[in-house]
Design a protein around this motif. Structure first.
Motif, PDB file in Angstrom:
ATOM      1  N   ALA A   1       0.840  -1.198   0.000  1.00 43.72           N
ATOM      2  CA  ALA A   1       0.000   0.000   0.000  1.00 43.72           C
ATOM      3  C   ALA A   1       0.872   1.244   0.000  1.00 43.72           C
ATOM      4  O   ALA A   1       2.045   1.209   0.357  1.00 43.72           O
ATOM      5  N   LEU A   2       0.264   2.325  -0.422  1.00 40.34           N
ATOM      6  CA  LEU A   2       0.835   3.652  -0.208  1.00 40.34           C
ATOM      7  C   LEU A   2      -0.086   4.317   0.802  1.00 40.34           C
ATOM      8  O   LEU A   2      -1.314   4.286   0.653  1.00 40.34           O
ATOM      9  N   VAL A   3       0.491   4.863   1.854  1.00 42.70           N
ATOM     10  CA  VAL A   3      -0.320   5.496   2.891  1.00 42.70           C
ATOM     11  C   VAL A   3      -0.031   6.980   2.961  1.00 42.70           C
ATOM     12  O   VAL A   3       1.062   7.431   2.616  1.00 42.70           O
ATOM     13  N   LYS A   4      -1.037   7.716   3.386  1.00 46.47           N
ATOM     14  CA  LYS A   4      -0.921   9.165   3.572  1.00 46.47           C
ATOM     15  C   LYS A   4      -1.120   9.467   5.060  1.00 46.47           C
ATOM     16  O   LYS A   4      -2.185   9.903   5.475  1.00 46.47           O
TER      17      LYS A   4
ATOM     18  N   THR B   1       5.542   4.160   1.307  1.00 49.01           N
ATOM     19  CA  THR B   1       5.389   2.740   1.011  1.00 49.01           C
ATOM     20  C   THR B   1       5.151   1.978   2.303  1.00 49.01           C
ATOM     21  O   THR B   1       5.865   2.173   3.286  1.00 49.01           O
ATOM     22  N   ALA B   2       4.143   1.115   2.292  1.00 49.55           N
ATOM     23  CA  ALA B   2       3.792   0.353   3.491  1.00 49.55           C
ATOM     24  C   ALA B   2       3.322  -1.035   3.098  1.00 49.55           C
ATOM     25  O   ALA B   2       2.988  -1.296   1.942  1.00 49.55           O
ATOM     26  N   PHE B   3       3.289  -1.898   4.088  1.00 52.96           N
ATOM     27  CA  PHE B   3       2.783  -3.250   3.912  1.00 52.96           C
ATOM     28  C   PHE B   3       1.620  -3.449   4.872  1.00 52.96           C
ATOM     29  O   PHE B   3       1.758  -3.200   6.071  1.00 52.96           O
ATOM     30  N   ILE B   4       0.493  -3.877   4.350  1.00 55.67           N
ATOM     31  CA  ILE B   4      -0.687  -4.100   5.185  1.00 55.67           C
ATOM     32  C   ILE B   4      -0.480  -5.386   5.978  1.00 55.67           C
ATOM     33  O   ILE B   4      -0.179  -6.434   5.412  1.00 55.67           O
TER      34      ILE B   4
ATOM     35  N   THR C   1      -6.726   0.371   9.222  1.00 49.40           N
ATOM     36  CA  THR C   1      -5.828  -0.634   8.673  1.00 49.40           C
ATOM     37  C   THR C   1      -4.498  -0.511   9.409  1.00 49.40           C
ATOM     38  O   THR C   1      -4.019   0.600   9.645  1.00 49.40           O
ATOM     39  N   THR C   2      -3.915  -1.646   9.760  1.00 44.64           N
ATOM     40  CA  THR C   2      -2.600  -1.641  10.390  1.00 44.64           C
ATOM     41  C   THR C   2      -1.572  -1.888   9.298  1.00 44.64           C
ATOM     42  O   THR C   2      -1.699  -2.840   8.515  1.00 44.64           O
ATOM     43  N   VAL C   3      -0.581  -0.998   9.243  1.00 47.87           N
ATOM     44  CA  VAL C   3       0.467  -1.116   8.237  1.00 47.87           C
ATOM     45  C   VAL C   3       1.831  -1.072   8.907  1.00 47.87           C
ATOM     46  O   VAL C   3       1.998  -0.485   9.974  1.00 47.87           O
TER      47      VAL C   3
ATOM     48  N   ASN D   1      -8.758   3.955   6.965  1.00 50.17           N
ATOM     49  CA  ASN D   1      -8.792   3.354   5.626  1.00 50.17           C
ATOM     50  C   ASN D   1      -8.733   4.386   4.510  1.00 50.17           C
ATOM     51  O   ASN D   1      -8.179   4.123   3.451  1.00 50.17           O
ATOM     52  N   GLU D   2      -9.290   5.567   4.742  1.00 56.01           N
ATOM     53  CA  GLU D   2      -9.303   6.596   3.695  1.00 56.01           C
ATOM     54  C   GLU D   2      -7.906   7.087   3.330  1.00 56.01           C
ATOM     55  O   GLU D   2      -7.710   7.666   2.270  1.00 56.01           O
ATOM     56  N   PHE D   3      -6.920   6.829   4.192  1.00 49.27           N
ATOM     57  CA  PHE D   3      -5.546   7.242   3.923  1.00 49.27           C
ATOM     58  C   PHE D   3      -4.660   6.088   3.450  1.00 49.27           C
ATOM     59  O   PHE D   3      -3.439   6.211   3.406  1.00 49.27           O
ATOM     60  N   VAL D   4      -5.284   4.957   3.121  1.00 48.41           N
ATOM     61  CA  VAL D   4      -4.552   3.772   2.663  1.00 48.41           C
ATOM     62  C   VAL D   4      -4.973   3.475   1.227  1.00 48.41           C
ATOM     63  O   VAL D   4      -6.148   3.290   0.942  1.00 48.41           O
TER      64      VAL D   4
END
Length: 122
Positions: A44-47, A56-59, A68-70, A88-91
């Protein structure tokens, strides 16, 4: 060889398992780099700041209450990093192989354009 496996087993049983945190570190490394059970569900890309900055992140987990936990790894050593519980809106989930995303972390972001190009069009 069988002899080599035996010596590794003896070394681990008699020495390494006596080191504090050895088992936890070993299991984490196996999970990160090709063990039987992958701890990351997807890329995922998170904000995290609510703006256009993406990380860059991993769910690792998803809850029913909108979070969501990243895991956001540190580059170039992806075994260190940060855990975020983010709305979730930032994932933004990316359809991209976990192994390839990990390679971009190890190479300090080189090759990232491939998964950034996978962002959904707005």
């Amino acid at each position: 060889t069988r002899i080599g496996k035996y010596f590794i087993h003896v070394l681990e049983e008699r020495l390494l398992k006596k080191i504090p945190l050895y088992k936890i570190i070993k299991e984490t490394v196996i999970q990160l780099f090709g063990g039987e059970k992958m701890i990351f569900k997807s890329v995922a890309l998170v904000k995290p700041f609510g703006n256009d900055t993406m990380i860059t992140a991993f769910i690792t987990d998803e809850s029913e209450n909108g979070y969501t936990t990243v895991f956001v790894p540190s580059a170039p050593a992806p075994t260190g990093g940060y855990i975020y519980h983010i709305k979730n809106e930032f994932v933004i989930k990316i359809d991209y192989p976990i192994e390839q995303a990990m390679k971009t972390i190890l190479s300090l972001g080189s090759g990232s354009k491939e998964f950034i190009n996978k962002l959904p069009l707005k």
